[in-house]
Design an enzyme around this catalytic site. Structure first.
Site, PDB file in Angstrom:
ATOM      1  N   GLU A   1     -12.196  -0.567 -10.054  1.00 32.58           N
ATOM      2  CA  GLU A   1     -11.786  -1.489 -11.126  1.00 32.58           C
ATOM      3  C   GLU A   1     -12.775  -1.556 -12.284  1.00 32.58           C
ATOM      4  OE1 GLU A   1      -9.299  -2.224  -7.730  1.00 32.58           O
ATOM      5  OE2 GLU A   1     -11.484  -2.169  -7.893  1.00 32.58           O
TER       6      GLU A   1
ATOM      7  N   ASP B   1      -4.398 -10.318  -8.349  1.00 29.91           N
ATOM      8  CA  ASP B   1      -4.783  -9.484  -9.488  1.00 29.91           C
ATOM      9  C   ASP B   1      -3.662  -8.658 -10.113  1.00 29.91           C
ATOM     10  OD1 ASP B   1      -4.671  -8.012  -7.140  1.00 29.91           O
ATOM     11  OD2 ASP B   1      -6.514  -6.905  -7.491  1.00 29.91           O
TER      12      ASP B   1
ATOM     13  N   GLU C   1     -18.260  -7.240  -2.818  1.00 29.91           N
ATOM     14  CA  GLU C   1     -16.920  -7.824  -2.790  1.00 29.91           C
ATOM     15  C   GLU C   1     -16.923  -9.249  -3.333  1.00 29.91           C
ATOM     16  OE1 GLU C   1     -13.697  -5.863  -0.984  1.00 29.91           O
ATOM     17  OE2 GLU C   1     -14.976  -5.326  -2.678  1.00 29.91           O
TER      18      GLU C   1
ATOM     19  N   GLU D   1       0.821  -1.210   0.000  1.00 34.72           N
ATOM     20  CA  GLU D   1       0.000   0.000   0.000  1.00 34.72           C
ATOM     21  C   GLU D   1       0.855   1.260   0.000  1.00 34.72           C
ATOM     22  OE1 GLU D   1      -3.786  -1.926  -0.015  1.00 34.72           O
ATOM     23  OE2 GLU D   1      -3.077   0.087  -0.494  1.00 34.72           O
TER      24      GLU D   1
END
Length: 621
Positions: free
Chosen positions: A378, A264, A357, A124
């Site tokens: 996304e 991902d 989710e 992050e």
């Protein structure tokens, strides 16, 4: 067992095909089309959405990390260093807000420090803080962007280098795969978990690679590429990777393979590292990994999670992080599957007003415990890329629906709220920084493109790669042409400080346990693993010595006994996959209705063979 799996897959496909086509029919029957005037109005509305949230943060939360938009307060969620402001910098520049961009850069340069006793996420911190600082630096330092700050003296670059050095201790592991967290003052805690996600360890190459090229220090690029190769070296015989791995032993602790949660952006950065840096090794790995994903994970138009070794279905689940995939497929030139998958994913949005989710494809219902929508970007990202590639108005219709959902379901007094339950639309008092870095950015770009774009991305001086946090990384000569084979006038060759530096591939893996067999990384017999540069600095005619085509792609592994270890090919076509094979003799290995794409980019058509990102969370892992 194999017969049972085939029956399960067939039943599963019948269910999802029925669901998708019923939703597609409903969607097509109500689509009205967005006019150019409405596109301009929607663009301006998205701009207002950004400032509603940004002003709310600056007034009620700054300099804390993130905004609590229901109570109009702030909270420190990452490191306590104005996270949302840093994550928003290049969005301010994209919107043409010179005044606030300059003021924000000036404040950060004067006040931000990283010598603090805070333990932070390596992933992050890299994608949000390091990426935000580097993107803003590259904009503020270049007059051709139209946003250059006259008083700027590389403060953000210095901060970036200081931060990256504080993250480096995380990479000191036997596998080269970094720990998930590191203390910015003291390094890795002795009790730190040795388990990290594939995305967490393999989604650092863009930010660290750009920093290496801006500072002439190859260490940052080397350690992140070493992490990627450490993960890829431990892939299964099916060329699939799992979700979580032990950074000391290299053992997979979660063997579920997929394109969503925990994996991902590993796929994303393989392709984007090639597009930005021109490193063919990333392209080769992406081709192999993408081919395996389409063969084993793709149940047209959905993607499932499977066991990385057997390919047995583990989860027939759509999770919201998968929604980036159609956008990545656009960059790879594989438009057909991208269109179908986006339609399927958007049907879930239409059903609930947001994407949960998790959505169970077997029961066609929200997965228990995964009902929230934390303002993820996304699906907007893929919508933008598909409209950019096709100019199909259906994507403007989709964008309009997304804006409506956010405005009527997520807007709250000081910003935009998480949705804790997509069925009841209950709001939660939190706003992730990526809402300003990505969600509204992609929506604004979508409608600006339809209205006749005039912005840094579409009409700026460079082609841009978007990081996984949506930060703009330009393909400048300094960043993208360092390793070019350049015997032509105007080639960019770095100075002596980058000559004959040890490339990541020179760093030996040592013996590594991989699926029960020990492998070693082997140096090419020629002795050249790196791309040594042999010329004086400057944009002048020169010759940059480099690897041959075969040497670069010839990633060799030897068994510890000294005998060559090879895998039995799945079929004759998959025995040896080279870049030219895909371009000139595309193969189609089928699984269900899923085809292996014919248009994965090759190095020969890098500039015109596919859609290139121009002028392309809570955590993604």
């Amino acid at each position: 067992m194999e017969k049972a799996i085939k029956i399960l897959k067939s039943s599963f496909l019948v269910i999802v095909v029925f669901f998708v086509f019923s939703e597609i029919f409903m969607y097509c029957s109500v689509a009205e089309g967005v006019t150019p005037d409405e596109a301009r109005q929607l663009r301006d509305e998205v701009r207002e959405m950004f400032y509603h949230a940004f002003d709310g943060y600056m007034e009620h939360a700054f300099p804390l990390d993130e905004l609590r938009p229901l109570t109009c307060t702030g909270e420190d969620s990452l490191g306590g260093y104005a996270l949302t402001l840093i994550d928003s910098l290049d969005t301010l520049a994209l919107l043409g807000d010179r005044e606030r961009f300059a003021a924000s850069v000036e404040w950060i340069g004067k006040n931000l420090r990283f010598d603090i006793n805070k333990t932070v996420s390596v992933f992050e911190t890299t994608i949000r803080i390091l990426g935000g600082l580097l993107s803003a630096h590259l904009i503020a330092n270049d007059y051709t962007t139209g946003m250059r700050i006259p008083s700027y003296e590389n403060q953000l670059l210095h901060l970036s280098e200081d931060l990256a050095r504080r993250l480096l201790p995380a990479f000191d592991t036997p596998t080269g795969i970094p720990f998930g967290s590191v203390n910015l003052l003291h390094g890795v805690d002795e009790n730190e978990s040795k388990i990290t996600s594939t995305a967490g360890g393999g989604t650092l190459t863009l930010e660290f690679g750009v920093l290496s090229r801006l500072t002439n220090n190859p260490v940052f690029e080397q350690v992140t590429k070493n992490a990627v190769l450490g993960i890829w070296a431990r892939r299964s015989k099916l060329n699939l990777v799992g979700a979580h791995i032990n950074v000391f032993t290299g053992e997979w602790t979660q063997k579920d393979a997929g394109i969503g949660t925990s994996i991902d952006s590993f796929y994303e950065y393989l392709l984007k590292a090639y597009l930005l840096f021109g490193d063919k090794e990333y392209l080769y790995i992406f081709q192999e990994a993408y081919k395996a994903a389409m063969h084993y994970l793709y149940n047209d138009p959905w993607y499932v999670e499977v066991n990385m070794n057997s390919a047995a279905i583990v989860w027939p689940l759509f999770n919201s992080l998968q929604a980036f995939w159609p956008g990545l497929q656009v960059l790879a030139g594989d438009i057909g599957p991208a269109v179908r998958t986006h339609t399927a994913f958007f049907s879930v949005w239409k059903k609930f007003g947001f994407t949960p989710e998790g959505f169970n494809l077997a029961t066609l219902s929200v997965q228990h415990g995964q009902k929230s929508y934390p303002l993820r970007p996304e699906l907007m990202e893929s919508t933008y890329w598909l409209y950019k590639a096709t100019r199909d108005p259906r994507y403007l219709d989709a964008g309009r629906d997304m804006v409506s959902s956010l405005q009527y379901g997520a807007r709250c007094p000081c910003g935009y709220c998480h949705i804790s339950d997509v069925e009841s639309h209950k709001q939660e008092d939190h706003m992730e920084s990526f809402f300003l870095a990505e969600t509204v950015k992609y929506l604004w770009l979508l409608f600006d493109l339809a209205a006749g774009s005039d912005n840094l991305v579409e009409n700026g001086p460079y082609k841009y790669i978007f990081s996984t946090e949506g930060h703009l990384l330009p393909a400048t000569p300094e960043i993208s042409l360092v390793h070019e084979h350049c015997s032509y006038f105007g080639a960019f060759c770095k100075n002596d400080s980058m000559r004959k530096r040890p490339h990541l591939s020179d760093v030996p893996f040592g013996s590594q346990e991989t699926n029960g067999t020990e492998f070693q990384r082997v140096q090419d017999p020629t002795g050249f693993i790196s791309d040594p540069i042999s010329h004086e600095s400057g944009l002048i005619k020169g010759f940059c010595q480099g690897l041959t085509y075969e040497q670069k792609l010839g990633i060799s592994f030897l068994a510890a006994t000294g005998k060559t270890q090879t895998e039995e090919p799945r079929d004759q076509q998959e025995q040896s996959l080279a870049v030219s094979d895909l371009e000139h003799s595309p193969s189609k290995a089928k699984r269900g209705d899923g085809n292996v794409p014919e248009h994965i980019p090759s190095d020969d058509n890098r500039d015109d063979g596919s859609v290139y990102e121009s002028s392309p969370s809570n955590s993604k892992s």
